[in-house]
Design a protein around this motif. Structure first.
Motif, PDB file in Angstrom:
ATOM      1  N   ILE A  71       0.832  -1.202   0.000  1.00  0.00           N
ATOM      2  CA  ILE A  71       0.000   0.000   0.000  1.00  0.00           C
ATOM      3  C   ILE A  71       0.867   1.253   0.000  1.00  0.00           C
ATOM      4  O   ILE A  71       0.700   2.149  -0.838  1.00  0.00           O
ATOM      5  CB  ILE A  71      -0.963  -0.004   1.205  1.00  0.00           C
ATOM      6  N   LEU A  72       1.825   1.309   0.917  1.00  0.00           N
ATOM      7  CA  LEU A  72       2.629   2.517   1.051  1.00  0.00           C
ATOM      8  C   LEU A  72       3.634   2.672  -0.080  1.00  0.00           C
ATOM      9  O   LEU A  72       3.908   3.792  -0.524  1.00  0.00           O
ATOM     10  CB  LEU A  72       3.355   2.508   2.401  1.00  0.00           C
ATOM     11  N   GLY A  73       4.201   1.559  -0.577  1.00  0.00           N
ATOM     12  CA  GLY A  73       5.185   1.626  -1.651  1.00  0.00           C
ATOM     13  C   GLY A  73       4.633   2.234  -2.930  1.00  0.00           C
ATOM     14  O   GLY A  73       5.203   3.179  -3.487  1.00  0.00           O
ATOM     15  N   PRO A  74       3.504   1.706  -3.455  1.00  0.00           N
ATOM     16  CA  PRO A  74       2.920   2.292  -4.664  1.00  0.00           C
ATOM     17  C   PRO A  74       2.523   3.753  -4.500  1.00  0.00           C
ATOM     18  O   PRO A  74       2.614   4.536  -5.446  1.00  0.00           O
ATOM     19  CB  PRO A  74       1.686   1.410  -4.913  1.00  0.00           C
ATOM     20  N   ILE A  75       2.082   4.139  -3.298  1.00  0.00           N
ATOM     21  CA  ILE A  75       1.708   5.535  -3.065  1.00  0.00           C
ATOM     22  C   ILE A  75       2.942   6.426  -3.173  1.00  0.00           C
ATOM     23  O   ILE A  75       2.896   7.510  -3.778  1.00  0.00           O
ATOM     24  CB  ILE A  75       1.031   5.692  -1.689  1.00  0.00           C
ATOM     25  N   ALA A  76       4.058   5.980  -2.603  1.00  0.00           N
ATOM     26  CA  ALA A  76       5.299   6.764  -2.686  1.00  0.00           C
ATOM     27  C   ALA A  76       5.775   6.875  -4.126  1.00  0.00           C
ATOM     28  O   ALA A  76       6.221   7.945  -4.570  1.00  0.00           O
ATOM     29  CB  ALA A  76       6.372   6.117  -1.814  1.00  0.00           C
ATOM     30  N   ALA A  77       5.680   5.780  -4.890  1.00  0.00           N
ATOM     31  CA  ALA A  77       6.103   5.803  -6.291  1.00  0.00           C
ATOM     32  C   ALA A  77       5.183   6.696  -7.119  1.00  0.00           C
ATOM     33  O   ALA A  77       5.633   7.426  -8.014  1.00  0.00           O
ATOM     34  CB  ALA A  77       6.112   4.386  -6.856  1.00  0.00           C
ATOM     35  N   VAL A 295       8.505   0.754  -4.837  1.00  0.00           N
ATOM     36  CA  VAL A 295       7.262  -0.036  -4.851  1.00  0.00           C
ATOM     37  C   VAL A 295       7.402  -1.270  -3.965  1.00  0.00           C
ATOM     38  O   VAL A 295       6.448  -1.687  -3.308  1.00  0.00           O
ATOM     39  CB  VAL A 295       6.884  -0.438  -6.292  1.00  0.00           C
ATOM     40  N   ALA A 296       8.579  -1.866  -3.940  1.00  0.00           N
ATOM     41  CA  ALA A 296       8.913  -2.979  -3.038  1.00  0.00           C
ATOM     42  C   ALA A 296       7.860  -4.088  -3.067  1.00  0.00           C
ATOM     43  O   ALA A 296       7.681  -4.744  -4.084  1.00  0.00           O
ATOM     44  CB  ALA A 296       9.114  -2.449  -1.623  1.00  0.00           C
ATOM     45  N   CYS A 297       7.146  -4.295  -1.949  1.00  0.00           N
ATOM     46  CA  CYS A 297       6.226  -5.435  -1.804  1.00  0.00           C
ATOM     47  C   CYS A 297       5.146  -5.479  -2.870  1.00  0.00           C
ATOM     48  O   CYS A 297       4.538  -6.521  -3.088  1.00  0.00           O
ATOM     49  CB  CYS A 297       5.571  -5.411  -0.430  1.00  0.00           C
ATOM     50  N   GLY A 298       4.881  -4.358  -3.529  1.00  0.00           N
ATOM     51  CA  GLY A 298       3.866  -4.341  -4.567  1.00  0.00           C
ATOM     52  C   GLY A 298       4.302  -5.041  -5.834  1.00  0.00           C
ATOM     53  O   GLY A 298       3.483  -5.300  -6.718  1.00  0.00           O
ATOM     54  N   ALA A 299       5.606  -5.398  -5.940  1.00  0.00           N
ATOM     55  CA  ALA A 299       6.105  -6.092  -7.131  1.00  0.00           C
ATOM     56  C   ALA A 299       7.078  -7.205  -6.752  1.00  0.00           C
ATOM     57  O   ALA A 299       6.954  -8.329  -7.210  1.00  0.00           O
ATOM     58  CB  ALA A 299       6.781  -5.107  -8.080  1.00  0.00           C
ATOM     59  N   ILE A 300       8.061  -6.904  -5.929  1.00  0.00           N
ATOM     60  CA  ILE A 300       8.980  -7.911  -5.386  1.00  0.00           C
ATOM     61  C   ILE A 300       9.571  -7.377  -4.103  1.00  0.00           C
ATOM     62  O   ILE A 300       9.836  -6.174  -3.983  1.00  0.00           O
ATOM     63  CB  ILE A 300      10.115  -8.272  -6.383  1.00  0.00           C
ATOM     64  N   SER A 301       9.770  -8.265  -3.160  1.00  0.00           N
ATOM     65  CA  SER A 301      10.395  -7.885  -1.889  1.00  0.00           C
ATOM     66  C   SER A 301      11.212  -9.055  -1.386  1.00  0.00           C
ATOM     67  O   SER A 301      10.710 -10.182  -1.275  1.00  0.00           O
ATOM     68  CB  SER A 301       9.332  -7.509  -0.850  1.00  0.00           C
ATOM     69  N   GLY A 302      12.476  -8.811  -1.069  1.00  0.00           N
ATOM     70  CA  GLY A 302      13.315  -9.860  -0.534  1.00  0.00           C
ATOM     71  C   GLY A 302      12.802 -10.396   0.790  1.00  0.00           C
ATOM     72  O   GLY A 302      13.049 -11.557   1.141  1.00  0.00           O
ATOM     73  N   PHE A 303      12.082  -9.567   1.529  1.00  0.00           N
ATOM     74  CA  PHE A 303      11.525  -9.989   2.808  1.00  0.00           C
ATOM     75  C   PHE A 303      10.615 -11.211   2.634  1.00  0.00           C
ATOM     76  O   PHE A 303      10.506 -12.053   3.527  1.00  0.00           O
ATOM     77  CB  PHE A 303      10.757  -8.824   3.434  1.00  0.00           C
ATOM     78  N   HIS A 304       9.973 -11.321   1.471  1.00  0.00           N
ATOM     79  CA  HIS A 304       9.075 -12.446   1.229  1.00  0.00           C
ATOM     80  C   HIS A 304       9.810 -13.778   1.274  1.00  0.00           C
ATOM     81  O   HIS A 304       9.252 -14.788   1.718  1.00  0.00           O
ATOM     82  CB  HIS A 304       8.386 -12.292  -0.132  1.00  0.00           C
ATOM     83  N   SER A 305      11.049 -13.801   0.786  1.00  0.00           N
ATOM     84  CA  SER A 305      11.800 -15.060   0.791  1.00  0.00           C
ATOM     85  C   SER A 305      12.123 -15.497   2.217  1.00  0.00           C
ATOM     86  O   SER A 305      12.225 -16.700   2.491  1.00  0.00           O
ATOM     87  CB  SER A 305      13.088 -14.914  -0.023  1.00  0.00           C
ATOM     88  N   ILE A 306      12.267 -14.539   3.115  1.00  0.00           N
ATOM     89  CA  ILE A 306      12.528 -14.864   4.518  1.00  0.00           C
ATOM     90  C   ILE A 306      11.305 -15.537   5.130  1.00  0.00           C
ATOM     91  O   ILE A 306      11.417 -16.531   5.859  1.00  0.00           O
ATOM     92  CB  ILE A 306      12.901 -13.597   5.309  1.00  0.00           C
ATOM     93  N   ILE A 307      10.114 -14.990   4.827  1.00  0.00           N
ATOM     94  CA  ILE A 307       8.870 -15.578   5.321  1.00  0.00           C
ATOM     95  C   ILE A 307       8.638 -16.944   4.688  1.00  0.00           C
ATOM     96  O   ILE A 307       8.329 -17.933   5.361  1.00  0.00           O
ATOM     97  CB  ILE A 307       7.671 -14.658   5.014  1.00  0.00           C
TER      98      ILE A 307
END
Length: 555
Positions: A71-77, A295-307
């Motif tokens: 949510i916040l990433g796309p808004i910032a972009a 945009v991060a989590c809205g397209a790809i995020s390394g944090f996801h691989s940790i989860i």
């Protein structure tokens, strides 16, 4: 551009991607075998390893990876570059990079008995890569826990109406988990009862907001201590008792919120009134590589691989569920990012007409921040259905997912620290000691605000984890003689993108009138880390090594 057209195209695009590209990944790279017991079945300990129903695990994984990021990433972009480039990156990045990253991170961990991706890096690339990766991931987890705890405590202190639903969901989730897993209660009926209870809590919070009668800093401190204490306790409870049911119920808040957003857009069909492209350069940097980082989590995020390789892989009941959990949740997150983008680009005004200035996007963003901008824009979209309650519901959506990430990260940190440091410090193999090992530094960086020192570079660091994860997966595919093009090209793109962003940021940190040597030095360290691990992975890919890995997996 009509918002309905954007939404319909996005939905159809993600459905096509799941059925086409996701199926291709499953068939060519994974070839799921449900006769092979997953780690959740083979090592079921009732604590961290526990087979979950697909719908429950989808809720846990989605709730844990989503947070406020999509949510916040796309808004910032959008604020920096307009809606056009942001939308394109969400649509293409999610399908060809983020979804691939998430799905294969999950399944790689499943094939390696539930090991985390940093641990797998040792087998796929080498010990040096594993140690660098693990330390980097641990520092990232500590930072995330501290920041999310800080944000959640600030929200509780400033928005008293969210206190009751924030803490009230805990006993509801524990009761739901007991009913489903121990009493074999109907999941459908249990879901209805749990959601009814949750919406009662939201109404109670609205009617009876809870404010602490202390100065603002004291209020923040009390909420922060309570939240960190909750995260510490929740991280050592069996996953079926709180983690799975809480995340599952939280997931329904987002599903309902997205459904209301869909209906709101179709009913109000507002026009996307902002420019598609506002600039090729912004205060944060040029459109590339900046938009891919922001945009991060809205397209790809390394944090996801940790989860995916941390908690989710230990709860997957059968391999054929992997595409839904890994690839499906990432596409759903991409759709959430589209909703967030439409909430501010169509729900608010870029150039507000006379009398509507309070709904001007830039005005709201500057005065109340991105959370308020989303809440206000989302509230205007869903107003035909829930009236003025829409803004509070939108903020509650965000708040709920901050909580889910908090204790999941402490649990993950406990597991990774046991893998990395446990062999030399056996005490850290104890679940309580391992959780405290993460919670104490996280408490310090969050409570003192120390995270602000390093936070400006976190976006690039997060995407660096994604790039390194894709390199580890590629090395694995070489070892088992599977096609590498699905991960190698995204890995190269993300490594180049991340290094470009770090070079840009590092240069700005070091050459400005008052140089920031901490951030500049951190950028240099991250670049060196990326180059070292990338070079190790290059040797595996170009030399065609990995036969020992193939033999090990077959045995």
């Amino acid at each position: 551009m009509n918002s309905v057209v954007v939404l319909i195209f996005s939905i159809l695009w993600f459905i096509l991607a799941y059925r086409w590209y996701g199926k291709k990944l499953e068939k060519r790279l994974i070839q799921p075998n449900d006769q092979q017991p997953t780690p959740a079945v083979e090592f079921n300990d009732g604590m961290d390893y526990y087979p979950s129903k697909p719908v429950m695990l989808f809720g846990h994984h989605f709730s844990s990876v989503a947070g406020a990021g999509p949510i916040l990433g796309p808004i910032a972009a959008f604020a920096a570059f307009g809606w056009g480039g942001t939308l394109l990156w969400i649509l293409f990045g999610t399908v060809f990079i983020g979804g691939v990253h998430d799905y294969l991170s999950l399944m790689l961990s499943v094939r390696f008995k539930g090991d985390s991706l940093p641990e797998i890096a040792q087998e796929a690339i080498g010990r040096r890569a594993r140690n660098l990766f693990s330390v980097f991931v641990l520092l990232t987890i500590i930072l995330v826990v501290g920041v999310f705890g800080f944000v959640a405590a600030k929200t509780l202190a400033s928005t008293p109406s969210v206190v009751i639903p924030t803490f009230g969901i805990i006993p509801i989730a524990m009761l739901f988990g007991f009913m489903i897993y121990k009493l074999d209660f109907s999941t459908i009926l249990g879901t209805v009862i749990a959601l009814a209870g949750l919406f009662c809590l939201i109404w109670l919070g609205y009617e009876f907001p809870i404010s602490l009668p202390f100065p603002s800093q004291a209020n923040f401190g009390i909420w922060f201590v309570l939240l960190m204490g909750y995260g510490l306790i929740a991280s050592v409870l069996p996953v079926w008792m709180l983690l799975q049911p809480r995340d599952y119920i939280s997931n329904w808040i987002l599903v309902i919120g997205m459904a209301l957003g869909f209906m709101g857009i179709f009913v109000t069909h507002p026009t996307v009134n902002a420019p598609a492209l506002t600039s090729l350069n912004s205060a944060s940097g040029p459109i590339w590589p900046t938009i891919c980082i922001v945009v991060a989590c809205g397209a790809i995020s390394g944090f996801h691989s940790i989860i995916a390789s941390g908690t989710t892989s230990k709860q997957l009941a059968k391999e054929s569920d992997g595409r839904l959990i890994g690839y499906g949740t990432m596409l759903t997150e991409g759709l959430l990012a589209v909703i967030a983008l439409l909430a501010v680009s169509a729900g608010l005004f870029w150039d507000a007409p006379v009398g509507m200035e309070k709904f001007g996007f830039l005005t709201v963003l500057n005065s109340g921040g991105p959370i308020k901008a989303f809440g206000l824009g989302y509230g205007r979209l869903v107003e035909p259905f829930i009236g003025t309650f829409g803004m509070l519901f939108g903020i509650t959506m965000l708040k709920t997912f901050v909580m889910t990430t908090l204790d999941t990260c402490i649990r993950l940190g406990r597991m990774i620290s046991a893998e990395l440091v446990g062999p030399k410090v056996p005490l850290l193999k104890n679940k309580f000691a391992g959780s405290i090992f993460i919670a104490i530094p996280a408490f310090f960086v969050g409570y003192t605000g120390t995270y602000n020192i390093i936070w400006p570079i976190f976006g690039a660091a997060n995407q660096l984890i994604g790039a390194l994860s894709l390199l580890v997966i590629t090395a694995y595919l070489v070892g088992v003689k599977k096609p590498t093009k699905y991960t190698l090209y995204p890995a190269i793109f993300m490594v180049v993108t991340t290094i470009a962003s770090l070079l840009y940021q590092g240069y700005n940190f070091l050459v400005k009138p008052n140089p920031d040597y901490i951030l500049g030095g951190t950028a240099i360290v991250l670049i060196v880390l990326a180059v070292v691990v990338a070079d190790e992975a290059r040797k595996i890919v170009t030399d065609g090594k990995g036969e020992s890995l193939e033999v090990e997996l077959q045995s």
